[in-house]
Design a protein around this motif. Structure first.
Motif, short mmCIF file in Angstrom:
data_model
loop_
_atom_site.label_atom_id
_atom_site.label_comp_id
_atom_site.label_asym_id
_atom_site.label_seq_id
_atom_site.Cartn_x
_atom_site.Cartn_y
_atom_site.Cartn_z
N ALA A 138 0.97 -0.81 -0.22
CA ALA A 138 -0.13 -0.46 0.26
C ALA A 138 0.77 0.91 0.20
CB ALA A 138 -1.09 0.04 0.89
N ARG A 139 1.78 0.92 0.47
CA ARG A 139 3.15 2.16 0.75
C ARG A 139 2.98 2.62 -0.44
NH1 ARG A 139 3.99 1.44 6.90
NH2 ARG A 139 3.20 2.81 7.95
N ASP A 140 3.94 1.54 -0.79
CA ASP A 140 4.63 1.39 -2.20
C ASP A 140 3.71 2.26 -3.89
OD1 ASP A 140 7.02 0.16 -1.55
OD2 ASP A 140 6.28 -1.49 -2.04
N LEU A 141 2.42 1.69 -3.18
CA LEU A 141 1.36 1.98 -3.94
C LEU A 141 0.89 3.83 -4.07
CD1 LEU A 141 -0.94 -0.92 -4.49
CD2 LEU A 141 0.30 -0.15 -6.20
N LEU A 142 0.61 3.93 -2.55
CA LEU A 142 0.78 5.16 -2.70
C LEU A 142 2.10 6.32 -2.77
CD1 LEU A 142 -0.91 4.84 0.81
CD2 LEU A 142 -2.30 6.01 -0.88
N SER A 143 2.81 6.75 -3.36
CA SER A 143 3.54 7.18 -3.33
C SER A 143 3.67 7.30 -4.42
CB SER A 143 5.64 6.05 -3.04
OG SER A 143 5.65 4.74 -4.61
N ARG A 144 2.85 6.67 -5.78
CA ARG A 144 2.39 7.16 -7.29
C ARG A 144 1.44 7.84 -6.93
NH1 ARG A 144 2.72 0.65 -8.39
NH2 ARG A 144 4.89 0.86 -8.16
N PRO A 145 1.35 8.97 -7.36
CA PRO A 145 0.36 9.90 -7.01
C PRO A 145 -1.19 10.12 -8.42
CG PRO A 145 2.75 11.11 -7.68
CD PRO A 145 2.67 9.97 -7.96
N LYS A 146 -0.73 9.22 -9.02
CA LYS A 146 -1.94 8.34 -9.47
C LYS A 146 -2.75 7.90 -9.03
CE LYS A 146 -0.02 8.85 -15.04
NZ LYS A 146 -0.28 7.91 -15.69
N ASN A 147 -2.47 6.76 -8.36
CA ASN A 147 -3.13 5.46 -7.04
C ASN A 147 -3.59 7.22 -6.32
OD1 ASN A 147 -2.52 3.07 -9.20
ND2 ASN A 147 -0.52 3.17 -7.73
N THR A 148 -5.19 6.52 -6.28
CA THR A 148 -6.33 6.89 -4.74
C THR A 148 -6.00 5.95 -4.08
OG1 THR A 148 -7.67 6.50 -6.04
CG2 THR A 148 -7.15 7.81 -6.51
N VAL A 149 -6.48 6.60 -2.45
CA VAL A 149 -6.48 5.00 -1.22
C VAL A 149 -7.70 4.60 -1.99
CG1 VAL A 149 -7.36 5.20 0.77
CG2 VAL A 149 -5.68 6.82 0.21
N SER A 150 -8.91 5.43 -2.88
CA SER A 150 -9.93 4.01 -2.68
C SER A 150 -9.20 2.94 -3.92
CB SER A 150 -10.90 4.72 -3.57
OG SER A 150 -11.76 5.39 -2.73
N SER A 151 -8.26 3.57 -4.64
CA SER A 151 -8.49 1.89 -5.74
C SER A 151 -7.45 1.33 -4.94
CB SER A 151 -7.42 2.68 -6.89
OG SER A 151 -6.69 3.56 -6.79
N ILE A 152 -6.59 1.60 -3.98
CA ILE A 152 -5.41 0.71 -3.56
C ILE A 152 -6.29 -0.09 -2.22
CG2 ILE A 152 -3.72 1.21 -2.20
CD1 ILE A 152 -2.89 3.30 -3.19
N ALA A 153 -7.30 0.29 -2.14
CA ALA A 153 -7.59 -0.44 -0.70
C ALA A 153 -8.63 -1.34 -1.65
CB ALA A 153 -8.94 0.89 -0.20
N LYS A 154 -9.51 -1.13 -2.70
CA LYS A 154 -9.80 -2.26 -3.42
C LYS A 154 -9.48 -3.13 -4.05
CE LYS A 154 -14.05 -2.04 -7.02
NZ LYS A 154 -14.82 -0.84 -7.93
N LEU A 155 -7.69 -2.47 -4.11
CA LEU A 155 -6.46 -3.73 -4.85
C LEU A 155 -6.29 -4.95 -4.18
CD1 LEU A 155 -4.83 -5.02 -7.29
CD2 LEU A 155 -3.72 -3.30 -6.21
N LEU A 156 -6.23 -4.18 -2.70
CA LEU A 156 -6.10 -4.81 -1.70
C LEU A 156 -6.88 -6.18 -0.65
CD1 LEU A 156 -3.18 -2.57 0.06
CD2 LEU A 156 -2.76 -4.97 -1.83
N GLY A 157 -8.59 -5.39 -1.46
CA GLY A 157 -9.86 -6.71 -0.50
C GLY A 157 -9.45 -6.05 0.78
N VAL A 158 -9.48 -4.28 1.03
CA VAL A 158 -9.49 -3.62 1.96
C VAL A 158 -10.64 -2.47 2.10
CG1 VAL A 158 -7.77 -5.05 3.25
CG2 VAL A 158 -7.88 -2.42 2.52
N SER A 159 -11.08 -1.62 3.53
CA SER A 159 -11.55 -0.15 3.32
C SER A 159 -10.98 0.93 3.46
CB SER A 159 -12.19 -0.73 4.29
OG SER A 159 -11.61 -0.25 5.86
N ARG A 160 -11.16 1.55 2.86
CA ARG A 160 -9.95 3.19 2.85
C ARG A 160 -10.08 3.37 4.49
NH1 ARG A 160 -10.24 7.83 -0.68
NH2 ARG A 160 -11.17 8.69 1.70
N ASN A 161 -10.30 3.15 5.63
CA ASN A 161 -10.17 3.33 6.30
C ASN A 161 -9.70 2.39 7.08
OD1 ASN A 161 -12.32 5.17 6.91
ND2 ASN A 161 -13.84 4.15 7.91
N THR A 162 -9.48 1.40 7.22
CA THR A 162 -8.63 0.56 7.24
C THR A 162 -7.05 0.78 6.52
OG1 THR A 162 -9.57 -1.69 7.07
CG2 THR A 162 -7.52 -2.11 6.65
#
Length: 194
Positions: A138-162
């Protein structure tokens, strides 16, 4: 079966009979509630057998204790138990003491089991929502500006709050995350020696 129970209650001299068609295991028993509301001090609640009154021994004890505080007696025909007599009260107190003893044994056993599991190093409670690898991903993905928290959460199968919970520096925004990543990724340079 209901006819036989009603016959037994009539034979015992009951003046008012309430009958639920539901099992004693059901929490909502309207006729029992009506009977308990109707009973007054000096009355005696009579049941064909103990299992017709309570869902469990604890439930039964609670109901009879409530009757006793209101000055209402209790009789179970099948068990020949009558709390309006000293012997009936004694038997019922023994039931209550046994139920309390069993409750305490269960609590003690549960506590000992949890202590033993902790001593073995078992992790108790709910498993973590994210593994350390997922947090790093998640940290690696967040370092890329195009990735949103929502898209990363969906990719990892967790909620935004998680994501926010497991990457707390993200709450300060992506700049704070980048600074935190930089601080953890790059150690401070050694002091020059003279």
């Amino acid at each position: 079966m209901l006819d036989r129970q009603i016959h037994a209650l009539n034979a015992a001299g009951c003046h008012r009979i309430y009958s639920d068609k539901k099992s004693g295991k059901n929490a909502e028993r309207e006729e029992l509630s009506k009977a308990l509301d109707y009973a007054r001090e000096g009355d005696t609640l009579v049941v064909p057998s103990l299992d017709r009154l309570g869902r469990s021994i604890q439930d039964l004890i609670a109901i009879v204790a409530g009757l006793r505080t209101r000055g209402i007696g209790f009789t179970s025909l099948h068990e020949n138990l009558d709390t309006t007599t000293p012997g009936g009260r004694l038997v019922f107190h023994v039931f209550a003491a046994l139920a309390e003893f069993i409750r305490e044994l269960i609590v003690q056993g549960t506590s000992e089991g949890l202590d033993a599991a902790r001593a073995r190093g078992a992790r108790l409670g709910r498993p973590p929502a994210m593994t350390p690898e997922q947090v790093q991903h998640a940290r690696d993905l967040l370092s890329r500006p195009k990735n949103t928290v929502s898209s990363i959460a969906k990719l990892l199968g967790v909620s935004r709050n998680t994501i926010y919970k497991y990457v707390p520096e993200l709450k300060g925004g992506r700049v704070a995350l980048a600074e935190a990543e930089g601080a953890t990724a790059l150690p401070a340079p050694p002091a020059p020696s003279e």
